[in-house]
Design a protein around this motif. Structure first.
Motif, PDB file in Angstrom:
ATOM      1  N   ILE A  73       0.945  -1.272  -0.133  1.00  0.00           N
ATOM      2  CA  ILE A  73      -0.077  -0.051   0.007  1.00  0.00           C
ATOM      3  C   ILE A  73       0.912   1.317   0.013  1.00  0.00           C
ATOM      4  O   ILE A  73       1.766   1.220   0.688  1.00  0.00           O
ATOM      5  N   LEU A  74       0.732   2.073  -1.060  1.00  0.00           N
ATOM      6  CA  LEU A  74       1.682   3.154  -1.203  1.00  0.00           C
ATOM      7  C   LEU A  74       0.932   4.494  -1.668  1.00  0.00           C
ATOM      8  O   LEU A  74       0.088   4.312  -2.136  1.00  0.00           O
ATOM      9  N   GLY A  75       1.570   5.462  -0.994  1.00  0.00           N
ATOM     10  CA  GLY A  75       0.793   6.790  -1.457  1.00  0.00           C
ATOM     11  C   GLY A  75       1.419   7.289  -2.864  1.00  0.00           C
ATOM     12  O   GLY A  75       2.440   6.506  -3.379  1.00  0.00           O
ATOM     13  N   ARG A  76       0.768   8.110  -3.458  1.00  0.00           N
ATOM     14  CA  ARG A  76       1.332   8.555  -4.674  1.00  0.00           C
ATOM     15  C   ARG A  76       2.805   8.906  -4.753  1.00  0.00           C
ATOM     16  O   ARG A  76       3.499   8.458  -5.680  1.00  0.00           O
ATOM     17  N   VAL A  77       3.276   9.615  -3.677  1.00  0.00           N
ATOM     18  CA  VAL A  77       4.680  10.069  -4.020  1.00  0.00           C
ATOM     19  C   VAL A  77       5.496   8.823  -3.898  1.00  0.00           C
ATOM     20  O   VAL A  77       6.776   8.427  -4.590  1.00  0.00           O
ATOM     21  N   TYR A 116       4.793   5.719  -4.525  1.00  0.00           N
ATOM     22  CA  TYR A 116       4.572   5.045  -5.655  1.00  0.00           C
ATOM     23  C   TYR A 116       5.387   5.389  -7.002  1.00  0.00           C
ATOM     24  O   TYR A 116       5.938   4.601  -7.615  1.00  0.00           O
ATOM     25  N   GLU A 117       5.233   6.835  -7.006  1.00  0.00           N
ATOM     26  CA  GLU A 117       5.911   7.344  -8.339  1.00  0.00           C
ATOM     27  C   GLU A 117       7.466   7.116  -7.866  1.00  0.00           C
ATOM     28  O   GLU A 117       8.168   6.986  -9.098  1.00  0.00           O
ATOM     29  N   MET A 118       8.014   7.188  -6.844  1.00  0.00           N
ATOM     30  CA  MET A 118       9.388   7.322  -6.701  1.00  0.00           C
ATOM     31  C   MET A 118       9.751   5.767  -6.810  1.00  0.00           C
ATOM     32  O   MET A 118      10.889   5.558  -7.549  1.00  0.00           O
ATOM     33  N   MET A 119       9.093   4.775  -6.339  1.00  0.00           N
ATOM     34  CA  MET A 119       9.503   3.496  -6.596  1.00  0.00           C
ATOM     35  C   MET A 119       9.277   3.161  -7.895  1.00  0.00           C
ATOM     36  O   MET A 119       9.947   2.291  -8.536  1.00  0.00           O
ATOM     37  N   GLU A 120       8.283   3.636  -8.674  1.00  0.00           N
ATOM     38  CA  GLU A 120       8.024   3.231 -10.053  1.00  0.00           C
ATOM     39  C   GLU A 120       9.298   3.583 -11.143  1.00  0.00           C
ATOM     40  O   GLU A 120       9.852   3.005 -11.863  1.00  0.00           O
ATOM     41  N   ALA A 121       9.694   4.987 -10.727  1.00  0.00           N
ATOM     42  CA  ALA A 121      10.942   5.429 -11.402  1.00  0.00           C
ATOM     43  C   ALA A 121      12.130   4.861 -11.171  1.00  0.00           C
ATOM     44  O   ALA A 121      12.910   4.627 -12.013  1.00  0.00           O
ATOM     45  N   ALA A 122      12.320   4.203  -9.969  1.00  0.00           N
ATOM     46  CA  ALA A 122      13.537   3.642  -9.609  1.00  0.00           C
ATOM     47  C   ALA A 122      13.709   2.064  -9.959  1.00  0.00           C
ATOM     48  O   ALA A 122      14.611   1.461 -10.241  1.00  0.00           O
ATOM     49  N   THR A 179      11.386  -8.242  -6.972  1.00  0.00           N
ATOM     50  CA  THR A 179      10.436  -8.524  -6.013  1.00  0.00           C
ATOM     51  C   THR A 179       9.463  -7.234  -6.229  1.00  0.00           C
ATOM     52  O   THR A 179       8.131  -7.339  -5.938  1.00  0.00           O
ATOM     53  N   MET A 180      10.050  -6.099  -6.283  1.00  0.00           N
ATOM     54  CA  MET A 180       9.330  -4.938  -6.162  1.00  0.00           C
ATOM     55  C   MET A 180       8.303  -4.684  -7.605  1.00  0.00           C
ATOM     56  O   MET A 180       7.376  -4.362  -7.560  1.00  0.00           O
ATOM     57  N   ASP A 181       8.998  -5.049  -8.631  1.00  0.00           N
ATOM     58  CA  ASP A 181       8.193  -4.933  -9.865  1.00  0.00           C
ATOM     59  C   ASP A 181       7.033  -6.149  -9.690  1.00  0.00           C
ATOM     60  O   ASP A 181       5.872  -5.657 -10.206  1.00  0.00           O
ATOM     61  N   ALA A 182       7.101  -7.203  -9.172  1.00  0.00           N
ATOM     62  CA  ALA A 182       6.105  -8.393  -9.249  1.00  0.00           C
ATOM     63  C   ALA A 182       5.147  -7.878  -8.383  1.00  0.00           C
ATOM     64  O   ALA A 182       3.781  -8.635  -8.498  1.00  0.00           O
ATOM     65  N   ALA A 183       5.327  -7.148  -7.171  1.00  0.00           N
ATOM     66  CA  ALA A 183       4.280  -7.003  -6.206  1.00  0.00           C
ATOM     67  C   ALA A 183       2.985  -6.315  -6.753  1.00  0.00           C
ATOM     68  O   ALA A 183       2.962  -5.559  -7.318  1.00  0.00           O
ATOM     69  N   LYS A 184       1.888  -6.798  -6.042  1.00  0.00           N
ATOM     70  CA  LYS A 184       0.540  -6.385  -6.185  1.00  0.00           C
ATOM     71  C   LYS A 184       0.948  -4.892  -5.433  1.00  0.00           C
ATOM     72  O   LYS A 184       1.123  -4.901  -4.287  1.00  0.00           O
ATOM     73  N   LYS A 185       0.206  -3.862  -5.852  1.00  0.00           N
ATOM     74  CA  LYS A 185       0.170  -2.565  -5.310  1.00  0.00           C
ATOM     75  C   LYS A 185      -0.994  -1.999  -5.447  1.00  0.00           C
ATOM     76  O   LYS A 185      -1.968  -1.859  -6.281  1.00  0.00           O
ATOM     77  N   TYR A 186      -1.507  -1.026  -4.220  1.00  0.00           N
ATOM     78  CA  TYR A 186      -2.563  -0.524  -3.904  1.00  0.00           C
ATOM     79  C   TYR A 186      -1.970   0.896  -3.595  1.00  0.00           C
ATOM     80  O   TYR A 186      -1.216   1.069  -2.876  1.00  0.00           O
ATOM     81  N   VAL A 231      -3.193   4.126 -12.545  1.00  0.00           N
ATOM     82  CA  VAL A 231      -2.019   3.633 -12.201  1.00  0.00           C
ATOM     83  C   VAL A 231      -2.126   2.115 -12.972  1.00  0.00           C
ATOM     84  O   VAL A 231      -3.145   1.782 -13.576  1.00  0.00           O
ATOM     85  N   ASP A 232      -0.830   1.722 -13.269  1.00  0.00           N
ATOM     86  CA  ASP A 232      -0.424   0.337 -13.890  1.00  0.00           C
ATOM     87  C   ASP A 232       0.560  -0.259 -12.905  1.00  0.00           C
ATOM     88  O   ASP A 232       0.983   0.052 -11.788  1.00  0.00           O
ATOM     89  N   TRP A 233       1.532  -0.974 -13.442  1.00  0.00           N
ATOM     90  CA  TRP A 233       2.670  -1.765 -12.757  1.00  0.00           C
ATOM     91  C   TRP A 233       2.137  -2.389 -11.756  1.00  0.00           C
ATOM     92  O   TRP A 233       2.382  -2.321 -10.493  1.00  0.00           O
ATOM     93  N   ASN A 234       1.189  -3.050 -12.063  1.00  0.00           N
ATOM     94  CA  ASN A 234       0.364  -4.307 -10.934  1.00  0.00           C
ATOM     95  C   ASN A 234      -0.087  -3.505  -9.861  1.00  0.00           C
ATOM     96  O   ASN A 234      -0.212  -3.838  -8.677  1.00  0.00           O
ATOM     97  N   ALA A 235      -0.830  -2.322 -10.181  1.00  0.00           N
ATOM     98  CA  ALA A 235      -1.466  -1.404  -9.351  1.00  0.00           C
ATOM     99  C   ALA A 235      -2.739  -1.212  -9.566  1.00  0.00           C
ATOM    100  O   ALA A 235      -3.201  -1.112 -10.811  1.00  0.00           O
ATOM    101  N   GLU A 236      -3.324  -0.725  -8.223  1.00  0.00           N
ATOM    102  CA  GLU A 236      -4.929  -0.478  -8.529  1.00  0.00           C
ATOM    103  C   GLU A 236      -4.908   0.837  -7.665  1.00  0.00           C
ATOM    104  O   GLU A 236      -4.630   0.764  -6.343  1.00  0.00           O
ATOM    105  N   LEU A 237      -5.869   1.837  -7.839  1.00  0.00           N
ATOM    106  CA  LEU A 237      -6.007   3.016  -7.085  1.00  0.00           C
ATOM    107  C   LEU A 237      -7.214   2.682  -5.943  1.00  0.00           C
ATOM    108  O   LEU A 237      -8.058   1.867  -6.340  1.00  0.00           O
ATOM    109  N   LEU A 238      -6.805   3.245  -4.927  1.00  0.00           N
ATOM    110  CA  LEU A 238      -7.850   3.189  -3.877  1.00  0.00           C
ATOM    111  C   LEU A 238      -8.737   4.322  -3.793  1.00  0.00           C
ATOM    112  O   LEU A 238      -8.080   5.380  -3.450  1.00  0.00           O
ATOM    113  N   ARG A 239      -9.970   4.271  -4.101  1.00  0.00           N
ATOM    114  CA  ARG A 239     -10.627   5.476  -4.354  1.00  0.00           C
ATOM    115  C   ARG A 239     -11.589   5.889  -3.267  1.00  0.00           C
ATOM    116  O   ARG A 239     -12.136   6.815  -3.048  1.00  0.00           O
TER     117      ARG A 239
END
Length: 182
Positions: free
Chosen positions: A42-46, A48-54, A74-81, A90-98
């Motif tokens: 479970i990641l906040g926007r900041v 998520y974007e930092m981890m995705e870039a790296a 491991t980070m790439d494969a992880a399910k992310k909210y 979002v993508d990269w195995n991610a789903e927005l929590l609305r």
């Protein structure tokens, strides 16, 4: 009910700026195991974007040591909210929590599984305020940064914890895992 675990790297003076840690193989191995043990992140926007870039392939053009690759995979494969009111998708195995944060996290915790893992600074503060974090892991680096951001700045109430494990790394960093004192 799945536990919600929080882990963060901090300096001795409480700075949780990700650039102030001392990255090494032991620390990445520990983080890889934490993430691999979780059903989802479970990641906040900041964050998520930092981890995705790296870590999203193809990651930065900067060469990195081979010992970082298991963490990257491991980070790439992880399910992310991702908790965000500004991101449209979002993508990269991610789903927005609305829906409401507390309601959404409580629903995720009720699902069967090993647990959830949260990172970052602002989102965990909000989750701690709501009493939703079950375990805290502080990886304390042997460094004094002299600046912030600091961990849990602005927390409105004290949270009492019980030490359940402690691991020392070759860098001198120490990972201390705590559960809520009940």
């Amino acid at each position: 009910m799945r536990p919600l675990r929080y882990s963060i790297n901090v300096t001795l003076d409480g700075c949780c700026d990700h650039r102030e840690g001392i990255p090494d193989e032991d620390l990445h191995r520990n983080a890889t195991a934490n993430i691999a043990h979780a059903d989802a992140l479970i990641l906040g926007r900041v964050t998520y974007e930092m981890m995705e870039a790296a870590w999203r392939p193809p990651a930065e053009a900067v060469a990195r040591p081979a010992w970082m690759e298991p963490f990257a995979r491991t980070m790439d494969a992880a399910k992310k909210y991702v908790v965000s009111s500004t991101l449209e998708r979002v993508d990269w195995n991610a789903e927005l929590l609305r829906r409401g944060l507390g309601t959404a996290i409580e629903a995720l915790k009720r699902e069967p599984g090993n647990g959830l893992f949260v990172g970052g600074v602002k989102l965990p503060l909000a989750l701690a305020e709501m009493g939703l974090i079950d375990e805290y892991e502080l990886v304390v680096h042997p460094r004094i940064a002299g600046h912030g951001p600091t961990l849990f700045a602005g927390l409105s109430k004290r949270i009492d914890l019980r030490l359940v494990s402690r691991v020392e790394f070759s860098s001198g960093a120490v990972a201390m895992r705590y559960e809520l004192k009940r």
